[in-house]
Design a protein around this motif. Structure first.
Motif, PDB file in Angstrom:
ATOM      1  N   TRP A 165     -33.149  16.582  -6.914  1.00 30.89           N
ATOM      2  CA  TRP A 165     -31.937  17.317  -7.296  1.00 30.89           C
ATOM      3  C   TRP A 165     -31.585  18.332  -6.210  1.00 30.89           C
ATOM      4  O   TRP A 165     -30.428  18.451  -5.802  1.00 30.89           O
ATOM      5  N   SER A 166     -32.597  19.034  -5.717  1.00 27.51           N
ATOM      6  CA  SER A 166     -32.391  20.003  -4.653  1.00 27.51           C
ATOM      7  C   SER A 166     -31.901  19.321  -3.378  1.00 27.51           C
ATOM      8  O   SER A 166     -30.976  19.796  -2.716  1.00 27.51           O
ATOM      9  N   VAL A 167     -32.503  18.180  -3.046  1.00 28.98           N
ATOM     10  CA  VAL A 167     -32.113  17.423  -1.851  1.00 28.98           C
ATOM     11  C   VAL A 167     -30.669  16.931  -1.997  1.00 28.98           C
ATOM     12  O   VAL A 167     -29.875  17.028  -1.051  1.00 28.98           O
ATOM     13  N   ALA A 168     -30.316  16.418  -3.166  1.00 23.86           N
ATOM     14  CA  ALA A 168     -28.952  15.908  -3.382  1.00 23.86           C
ATOM     15  C   ALA A 168     -27.918  17.023  -3.219  1.00 23.86           C
ATOM     16  O   ALA A 168     -26.868  16.817  -2.598  1.00 23.86           O
ATOM     17  N   GLN A 169     -28.199  18.191  -3.775  1.00 22.21           N
ATOM     18  CA  GLN A 169     -27.264  19.313  -3.641  1.00 22.21           C
ATOM     19  C   GLN A 169     -27.105  19.734  -2.188  1.00 22.21           C
ATOM     20  O   GLN A 169     -25.997  20.010  -1.727  1.00 22.21           O
ATOM     21  N   LYS A 170     -28.233  19.759  -1.471  1.00 20.23           N
ATOM     22  CA  LYS A 170     -28.199  20.191  -0.075  1.00 20.23           C
ATOM     23  C   LYS A 170     -27.432  19.193   0.792  1.00 20.23           C
ATOM     24  O   LYS A 170     -26.567  19.572   1.573  1.00 20.23           O
ATOM     25  N   CYS A 171     -27.727  17.898   0.654  1.00 20.38           N
ATOM     26  CA  CYS A 171     -27.068  16.929   1.535  1.00 20.38           C
ATOM     27  C   CYS A 171     -25.592  16.741   1.157  1.00 20.38           C
ATOM     28  O   CYS A 171     -24.771  16.494   2.034  1.00 20.38           O
ATOM     29  N   ALA A 172     -25.255  16.875  -0.123  1.00 18.93           N
ATOM     30  CA  ALA A 172     -23.855  16.723  -0.541  1.00 18.93           C
ATOM     31  C   ALA A 172     -23.065  18.016  -0.352  1.00 18.93           C
ATOM     32  O   ALA A 172     -21.838  18.016  -0.460  1.00 18.93           O
ATOM     33  N   PRO A 190     -23.729  22.194  -8.828  1.00 21.03           N
ATOM     34  CA  PRO A 190     -23.336  21.581 -10.101  1.00 21.03           C
ATOM     35  C   PRO A 190     -22.256  22.387 -10.820  1.00 21.03           C
ATOM     36  O   PRO A 190     -22.179  23.607 -10.673  1.00 21.03           O
ATOM     37  N   VAL A 191     -21.445  21.674 -11.579  1.00 19.86           N
ATOM     38  CA  VAL A 191     -20.443  22.300 -12.436  1.00 19.86           C
ATOM     39  C   VAL A 191     -21.041  22.410 -13.836  1.00 19.86           C
ATOM     40  O   VAL A 191     -22.032  21.738 -14.140  1.00 19.86           O
ATOM     41  N   PRO A 192     -20.474  23.240 -14.714  1.00 22.17           N
ATOM     42  CA  PRO A 192     -21.014  23.342 -16.078  1.00 22.17           C
ATOM     43  C   PRO A 192     -21.112  21.960 -16.744  1.00 22.17           C
ATOM     44  O   PRO A 192     -20.176  21.168 -16.683  1.00 22.17           O
ATOM     45  N   GLY A 193     -22.264  21.696 -17.335  1.00 19.39           N
ATOM     46  CA  GLY A 193     -22.511  20.401 -17.969  1.00 19.39           C
ATOM     47  C   GLY A 193     -23.075  19.369 -17.008  1.00 19.39           C
ATOM     48  O   GLY A 193     -23.461  18.287 -17.414  1.00 19.39           O
ATOM     49  N   GLY A 194     -23.125  19.699 -15.734  1.00 14.10           N
ATOM     50  CA  GLY A 194     -23.588  18.750 -14.728  1.00 14.10           C
ATOM     51  C   GLY A 194     -24.826  19.210 -14.002  1.00 14.10           C
ATOM     52  O   GLY A 194     -25.011  18.909 -12.825  1.00 14.10           O
ATOM     53  N   ASP A 195     -25.681  19.946 -14.685  1.00 16.74           N
ATOM     54  CA  ASP A 195     -26.918  20.422 -14.064  1.00 16.74           C
ATOM     55  C   ASP A 195     -28.058  19.460 -14.381  1.00 16.74           C
ATOM     56  O   ASP A 195     -27.940  18.610 -15.264  1.00 16.74           O
ATOM     57  N   LEU A 196     -29.151  19.614 -13.689  1.00 19.22           N
ATOM     58  CA  LEU A 196     -30.311  18.744 -13.904  1.00 19.22           C
ATOM     59  C   LEU A 196     -30.803  18.819 -15.350  1.00 19.22           C
ATOM     60  O   LEU A 196     -31.158  17.807 -15.943  1.00 19.22           O
ATOM     61  N   ALA A 197     -30.790  20.002 -15.931  1.00 18.77           N
ATOM     62  CA  ALA A 197     -31.267  20.179 -17.309  1.00 18.77           C
ATOM     63  C   ALA A 197     -30.411  19.413 -18.320  1.00 18.77           C
ATOM     64  O   ALA A 197     -30.860  19.163 -19.442  1.00 18.77           O
ATOM     65  N   ASP A 198     -29.206  19.032 -17.946  1.00 22.84           N
ATOM     66  CA  ASP A 198     -28.309  18.310 -18.852  1.00 22.84           C
ATOM     67  C   ASP A 198     -28.569  16.802 -18.893  1.00 22.84           C
ATOM     68  O   ASP A 198     -28.022  16.103 -19.740  1.00 22.84           O
ATOM     69  N   VAL A 199     -29.378  16.291 -17.963  1.00 26.43           N
ATOM     70  CA  VAL A 199     -29.597  14.843 -17.853  1.00 26.43           C
ATOM     71  C   VAL A 199     -30.518  14.338 -18.962  1.00 26.43           C
ATOM     72  O   VAL A 199     -31.557  14.929 -19.249  1.00 26.43           O
TER      73      VAL A 199
END
Length: 131
Positions: free
Chosen positions: A38-45, A49-58
């Motif tokens: 998740w950290s890698v995806a955020q960094k490379c992209a 995350p927007v509200p409702g789109g965080d790792l804890a929501d998966v």
């Protein structure tokens, strides 16, 4: 074809019984490597995350996705479900790929796998599968 896969996966997740050959889904705990990917995806992209789109929501599930398509390793079902193929439960590229879908919240400029960021800079399109 992609829409058909999404519909089949959504129906299966809703415990819809289609008769013989129904794909079974199992709820999973968050994979051990999910926080790192998740950290890698955020960094490379280069996005947060927007509200409702965080790792804890998966919500995580596993299934034999080869029953739906031989090269389907994982799937993100909007808004918050990731299904991993049984053979790719610990594959970091597959997990990061699906988390990138979750982070981006779907298509970008109408593309489900835009070159930026899926191919470059994130490099999460498996060479043999193509996405």
């Amino acid at each position: 074809m992609r829409l058909l896969r999404v519909v089949v996966l959504a129906l299966a997740l809703a415990d819809f019984q289609c008769g013989p050959g129904t794909t079974e889904f199992w709820r999973l705990p968050e994979p051990d490597m999910a926080a790192h990917e998740w950290s890698v995806a955020q960094k490379c992209a280069r996005t947060k995350p927007v509200p409702g789109g965080d790792l804890a929501d998966v919500h995580w599930f596993a299934a034999d996705l080869s029953q739906l398509h031989p090269s389907l390793w994982g799937a993100w079902l909007p808004p918050d479900t990731i299904v991993l193929d049984l053979r790719h439960l610990t594959d970091s590229v597959t997990i990061e790929h699906e988390l990138l879908h979750h982070l981006l919240r779907g298509s970008v400029r109408g593309e489900s796998h835009p070159f930026v960021p899926f191919v470059w800079p994130c490099n999460v399109i498996p060479r043999l599968v193509g996405g």
